[in-house]
Design a protein around this motif. Structure first.
Motif, PDB file in Angstrom:
ATOM      1  N   LEU A  59       0.836  -1.077  -0.035  1.00  0.00           N
ATOM      2  CA  LEU A  59       0.071  -0.152   0.020  1.00  0.00           C
ATOM      3  C   LEU A  59       0.967   1.117   0.052  1.00  0.00           C
ATOM      4  N   GLY A  60       2.128   1.068   0.198  1.00  0.00           N
ATOM      5  CA  GLY A  60       3.193   2.482   0.046  1.00  0.00           C
ATOM      6  C   GLY A  60       4.435   1.904   0.477  1.00  0.00           C
ATOM      7  N   ALA A  61       5.322   2.844   0.221  1.00  0.00           N
ATOM      8  CA  ALA A  61       6.588   2.702   0.745  1.00  0.00           C
ATOM      9  C   ALA A  61       6.716   3.864   1.978  1.00  0.00           C
ATOM     10  N   ILE A  62       7.480   3.750   3.180  1.00  0.00           N
ATOM     11  CA  ILE A  62       7.585   4.617   3.926  1.00  0.00           C
ATOM     12  C   ILE A  62       9.086   4.793   4.628  1.00  0.00           C
ATOM     13  N   ASP A  63       9.339   6.000   4.958  1.00  0.00           N
ATOM     14  CA  ASP A  63      10.644   6.676   5.261  1.00  0.00           C
ATOM     15  C   ASP A  63      10.640   7.821   5.806  1.00  0.00           C
ATOM     16  N   VAL A 102       5.754  -1.035   3.329  1.00  0.00           N
ATOM     17  CA  VAL A 102       7.017  -1.581   3.271  1.00  0.00           C
ATOM     18  C   VAL A 102       8.034  -0.372   3.783  1.00  0.00           C
ATOM     19  N   GLY A 103       8.967  -0.788   4.571  1.00  0.00           N
ATOM     20  CA  GLY A 103       9.804   0.169   5.176  1.00  0.00           C
ATOM     21  C   GLY A 103      11.333  -0.207   5.445  1.00  0.00           C
ATOM     22  N   ASP A 104      12.103   0.526   5.810  1.00  0.00           N
ATOM     23  CA  ASP A 104      13.495  -0.251   6.043  1.00  0.00           C
ATOM     24  C   ASP A 104      13.686  -0.612   7.525  1.00  0.00           C
ATOM     25  N   GLU A 105      15.124  -1.024   7.803  1.00  0.00           N
ATOM     26  CA  GLU A 105      15.045  -1.711   9.159  1.00  0.00           C
ATOM     27  C   GLU A 105      14.638  -0.853  10.320  1.00  0.00           C
ATOM     28  N   ALA A 106      14.594   0.286  10.318  1.00  0.00           N
ATOM     29  CA  ALA A 106      14.360   1.199  11.368  1.00  0.00           C
ATOM     30  C   ALA A 106      12.917   0.984  11.783  1.00  0.00           C
ATOM     31  N   PHE A 107      12.201   0.826  10.989  1.00  0.00           N
ATOM     32  CA  PHE A 107      10.744   0.606  11.206  1.00  0.00           C
ATOM     33  C   PHE A 107      10.256  -0.660  12.066  1.00  0.00           C
ATOM     34  N   PRO A 108       9.108  -0.798  12.873  1.00  0.00           N
ATOM     35  CA  PRO A 108       8.874  -1.954  13.389  1.00  0.00           C
ATOM     36  C   PRO A 108       8.024  -3.028  12.581  1.00  0.00           C
ATOM     37  N   LEU A 109       8.289  -4.179  12.708  1.00  0.00           N
ATOM     38  CA  LEU A 109       7.739  -5.358  11.708  1.00  0.00           C
ATOM     39  C   LEU A 109       6.476  -5.460  12.285  1.00  0.00           C
ATOM     40  N   ARG A 110       5.506  -5.302  11.598  1.00  0.00           N
ATOM     41  CA  ARG A 110       3.997  -5.572  11.956  1.00  0.00           C
ATOM     42  C   ARG A 110       3.351  -6.043  10.987  1.00  0.00           C
ATOM     43  N   SER A 111       2.190  -6.626  11.115  1.00  0.00           N
ATOM     44  CA  SER A 111       1.278  -7.289  10.071  1.00  0.00           C
ATOM     45  C   SER A 111       1.036  -6.249   8.980  1.00  0.00           C
ATOM     46  N   ASP A 112       1.009  -4.906   9.172  1.00  0.00           N
ATOM     47  CA  ASP A 112       0.675  -4.062   8.228  1.00  0.00           C
ATOM     48  C   ASP A 112       1.838  -3.297   7.860  1.00  0.00           C
ATOM     49  N   LEU A 113       2.936  -3.544   8.350  1.00  0.00           N
ATOM     50  CA  LEU A 113       4.322  -2.784   8.063  1.00  0.00           C
ATOM     51  C   LEU A 113       5.462  -3.717   7.988  1.00  0.00           C
TER      52      LEU A 113
END
Length: 411
Positions: free
Chosen positions: A169-173, A261-272
């Motif tokens: 649904l998008g890439a976050i940074d 989708v995000g890089d290593e800094a973001f939390p791993l979640r079912s929606d991220l």
């Protein structure tokens, strides 16, 4: 009374009376060089470029004549001023061109003051008023976070078609925007690179357009902290964004949620979802990280386009943080507007692309500089469900249904 003292008193009285009668020095409304704005100001050059050199016009304001006229039509009702008996108002056309020139170059208000023959304080007022107006007229059509399942599905379709990453649904940074330190702010805006900044966190679609932005957080925050305190996370936790319900991955019966989708800094979640940690990776994990990187590169390129087309973001912006927030939101909306309306805004060679063998060719924006990333502060405590979900995607990307022909050559 002594005649001598009497004469002296009369003389003093006369002098005081004459002083009061002197007229005050007439205050000039404008300096002489400002008064000649209509003859020699930057608006004269802009008209000349419009009539004789449209390529030069595009280089000057980072948009075509047609896009400028369209934008002027949208914003003019909000920035047009009325003439008075004392002076003629600065036109909406001049106000818009001045603001666009500021965004395109990052020149100081003092420099723009001389170029446009407008007082420095007035330049500052014009830029802020016009940025607010730009955001107000563009945000609804060009920078609206999706709120329906159909809108989210359209974004997911773009990622699947262009980047072969389903249910995205998008890439976050997050990126730093450098500022002059505010008075008495201490170390609040002081970041890990030893500079003062506010942070922009954004989500980008498959076509390098911003679909969500949070601006103004103090520069010392990490990506994980930034996301943790954002209204985006709050909305995701409360299911207010109306993501599509989990569905099977293409050509399988594997049920998978929709996600950012995000890089290593973001939390791993079912929606991220984020990559596997870059140590002791097995074959499947390297495949997964490559596939995720292809999708996540969209946000990196969006920031690069923004900073190199609107080069105010490659400077230290010397105004208050809340005003920088206003400028940034206007610039994001303007970026989306031009991304939709103008092919010239992002030429094919400007962004990262792949050759016939799917090897990445760096976009030319990388030569001009980028907004700096926010410091990594790796989020931990991922749920078992999120880890299992990532493992399912890893297996899917290695299956006949989910693999792509070239991925083995990329790891």
């Amino acid at each position: 009374m002594d005649p001598e003292y009497l004469a002296l008193g009369i003389m003093l009285a006369v002098l005081l009376t004459e002083t009061k009668k002197k007229k005050k020095k007439k205050r000039l409304w404008t300096r002489s060089w400002v008064a000649r704005r209509g003859e020699l100001g930057m608006s004269v050059l802009l008209t000349e470029l419009e009539e004789t050199d449209r390529k030069g016009f595009r280089e000057f304001l980072r948009m075509s004549v047609e896009d400028f006229q369209l934008l002027l039509g949208k914003v003019e009702p909000l920035i047009k001023k009325t003439d008075t008996k004392m002076r003629r108002a600065i036109s909406a056309r001049q106000r818009l061109s001045l603001t666009l020139r500021f965004l395109a170059t990052g020149e100081s208000f003092r420099s723009l003051s001389f170029q446009y023959r407008i007082g420095r304080s007035t330049v500052g007022l014009i830029v802020m008023e016009t940025c607010q107006a730009l955001y107000n007229v563009l945000k609804e059509d060009h920078m609206k976070t999706p709120t329906t399942e159909s809108e989210w599905r359209e974004i997911a379709s773009g990622f699947e078609d262009k980047w072969q990453f389903p249910h995205c649904l998008g890439a976050i940074d997050g990126k730093h925007i450098y500022i002059q330190p505010p008075a008495n702010s201490g170390s609040s805006f002081y970041n890990y690179k030893g500079r003062f900044s506010i942070v922009l966190m954004a989500v980008v679609d498959a076509n390098y357009k911003f679909i969500y932005a949070s601006v103004g957080t103090q520069g010392r925050m990490s990506d994980a902290s930034l996301f943790g305190h954002s209204d985006l996370r709050s909305a995701m936790d409360r299911d207010l964004l109306h993501f599509p319900r989990p569905e099977p991955l293409p050509n399988t019966d594997l049920i998978m949620p929709y996600m950012f989708v995000g890089d290593e800094a973001f939390p791993l979640r079912s929606d991220l979802i984020k990559p596997y940690p870059h140590r002791n990776l097995d074959h499947g994990q390297r495949i997964f990280n490559y596939r995720l990187c292809r999708a996540r590169r969209t946000v990196e390129n969006a920031f690069g386009i923004l900073a190199n087309r609107l080069r105010v973001f490659l400077t230290n912006i010397s105004i208050e943080p809340d005003k920088v927030t206003c400028i940034t939101l206007a610039a994001l909306a303007l970026h989306n507007f031009l991304r939709e309306k103008s092919e010239a805004y992002v030429p094919p060679v400007f962004v990262d692309r792949e050759d016939e063998n799917h090897r990445v060719i760096a976009g030319t924006w990388r030569r001009g500089g980028d907004l700096d990333s926010v410091a990594l502060s790796r989020a931990r405590n991922a749920t078992t469900t999120a880890k299992d979900q990532r493992d399912l995607l890893k297996a899917y990307f290695q299956s006949s249904e989910g693999s792509v022909d070239w991925q083995e050559d990329m790891i």
